[in-house]
Scaffold this active site. Structure first.
Site, PDB file in Angstrom:
ATOM      1  N   TYR A  14       4.881   0.377   1.007  1.00  0.00           N
ATOM      2  CA  TYR A  14       4.092   1.134   1.920  1.00  0.00           C
ATOM      3  C   TYR A  14       5.200   1.823   3.066  1.00  0.00           C
ATOM      4  CZ  TYR A  14       0.106   3.074   4.426  1.00  0.00           C
ATOM      5  OH  TYR A  14      -0.807   3.601   4.974  1.00  0.00           O
ATOM      6  N   ALA A  27       8.388   2.082   2.768  1.00  0.00           N
ATOM      7  CA  ALA A  27       9.278   3.012   1.953  1.00  0.00           C
ATOM      8  C   ALA A  27       8.667   4.180   1.675  1.00  0.00           C
ATOM      9  CB  ALA A  27       9.631   2.555   0.705  1.00  0.00           C
ATOM     10  N   ALA A  28       7.332   4.505   1.281  1.00  0.00           N
ATOM     11  CA  ALA A  28       6.803   5.671   0.945  1.00  0.00           C
ATOM     12  C   ALA A  28       6.384   6.544   2.226  1.00  0.00           C
ATOM     13  CB  ALA A  28       5.608   5.309   0.222  1.00  0.00           C
ATOM     14  N   LYS A  29       5.972   5.857   3.086  1.00  0.00           N
ATOM     15  CA  LYS A  29       5.507   6.568   4.418  1.00  0.00           C
ATOM     16  C   LYS A  29       6.513   7.084   5.261  1.00  0.00           C
ATOM     17  CE  LYS A  29       1.041   6.345   3.547  1.00  0.00           C
ATOM     18  NZ  LYS A  29       0.252   7.750   3.270  1.00  0.00           N
ATOM     19  N   ASP A  39      -5.459  10.519 -12.074  1.00  0.00           N
ATOM     20  CA  ASP A  39      -4.627   9.175 -11.198  1.00  0.00           C
ATOM     21  C   ASP A  39      -3.395   9.923 -10.710  1.00  0.00           C
ATOM     22  OD1 ASP A  39      -3.314   7.199 -10.753  1.00  0.00           O
ATOM     23  OD2 ASP A  39      -3.284   6.210 -12.767  1.00  0.00           O
TER      24      ASP A  39
END
Length: 225
Positions: free
Chosen positions: A137, A139-141, A46
């Site tokens: 999404y 923020a992460a990308k 995970d």
């Protein structure tokens, strides 16, 4: 010359397309995923557990006997307004999409430095253009874009670094979403095999030549530019 390539998320979607492209090019693939990818060696992990992601990476490198490239293709998203997405869910998206790539690459750096290898990170057109109901999404990308550009500067001359920015693809990525967050009937999505081919192109450059960034999307992609 055959290369050893570690692919996160290699059991489905873009990751599976990358694995197929790697094998078709005569290279070796190793997968880190929660699901069995089938015909290649893999480690169940995970990726939201970043310490486990680091350990899985080191185990994969040992199994391969070295490492020439890492492709961080694993990704997840649960769209919704910030107030409506549970904190644990929001943070898991950021962990899988941003923190896990950094953890895997960190663990792989000794082997990649030794081989003068290559890192390919996978962002998104929503890493350069923000939309509503996608705070986790985006923020992460957006983070992947900044992380990769900084990493390229940090590792210049030691390890190749490529940022890939794909648009929407025909994968199962959208399957579990509420209908309002699925691509519409007229949406034109790219074939993940096309993105995988672009990744293999970047990996195939001779030493001293770096493909820094690639945007790969359907020509009618609405989220880019």
């Amino acid at each position: 010359m055959s290369r050893s390539v570690l692919v996160t998320g290699g059991a489905s979607g873009l990751g599976a397309a990358v694995v197929r492209a790697v094998l078709q090019a005569g290279h070796r693939a190793y997968v880190i995923d929660r699901q069995d990818p089938g015909a290649v060696p893999w480690i169940e992990c995970d990726l939201a557990d970043t310490r486990a992601a680091e350990a899985a990476t080191r185990k994969a490198i040992a199994g391969l006997g070295g490492l020439d490239a890492v492709v961080t293709a694993a990704g997840t998203d649960v769209p919704g307004r910030l107030a409506d997405v549970p904190a644990e869910t929001w943070e898991r998206v950021v962990a899988v999409d941003l923190l896990a790539p950094a953890a895997v690459i960190r663990a792989a750096l000794p082997a990649l430095t030794e081989s003068h290898g290559h890192v390919v990170t996978v962002a998104s057109t929503l890493g350069v253009k923000a939309v509503s109901d996608a705070t986790a999404y985006c923020a992460a990308k957006f983070g992947v874009v900044g992380f990769t550009r900084a990493l390229a500067a940090e590792l210049a001359g030691q390890v190749g670094v490529t940022l890939v920015v794909p648009g929407g693809m025909r994968t199962r990525f959208f399957d579990d979403r509420a209908e309002r967050y699925k691509p519409g009937p007229d949406a034109v999505l790219n074939d993940p095999a096309h993105v995988a081919a672009a990744i293999l192109f970047a990996l195939g450059q001779p030493r001293g030549c770096a493909v820094r960034e690639l945007v790969v999307c359907a020509e009618t992609e609405t989220s880019y530019p």
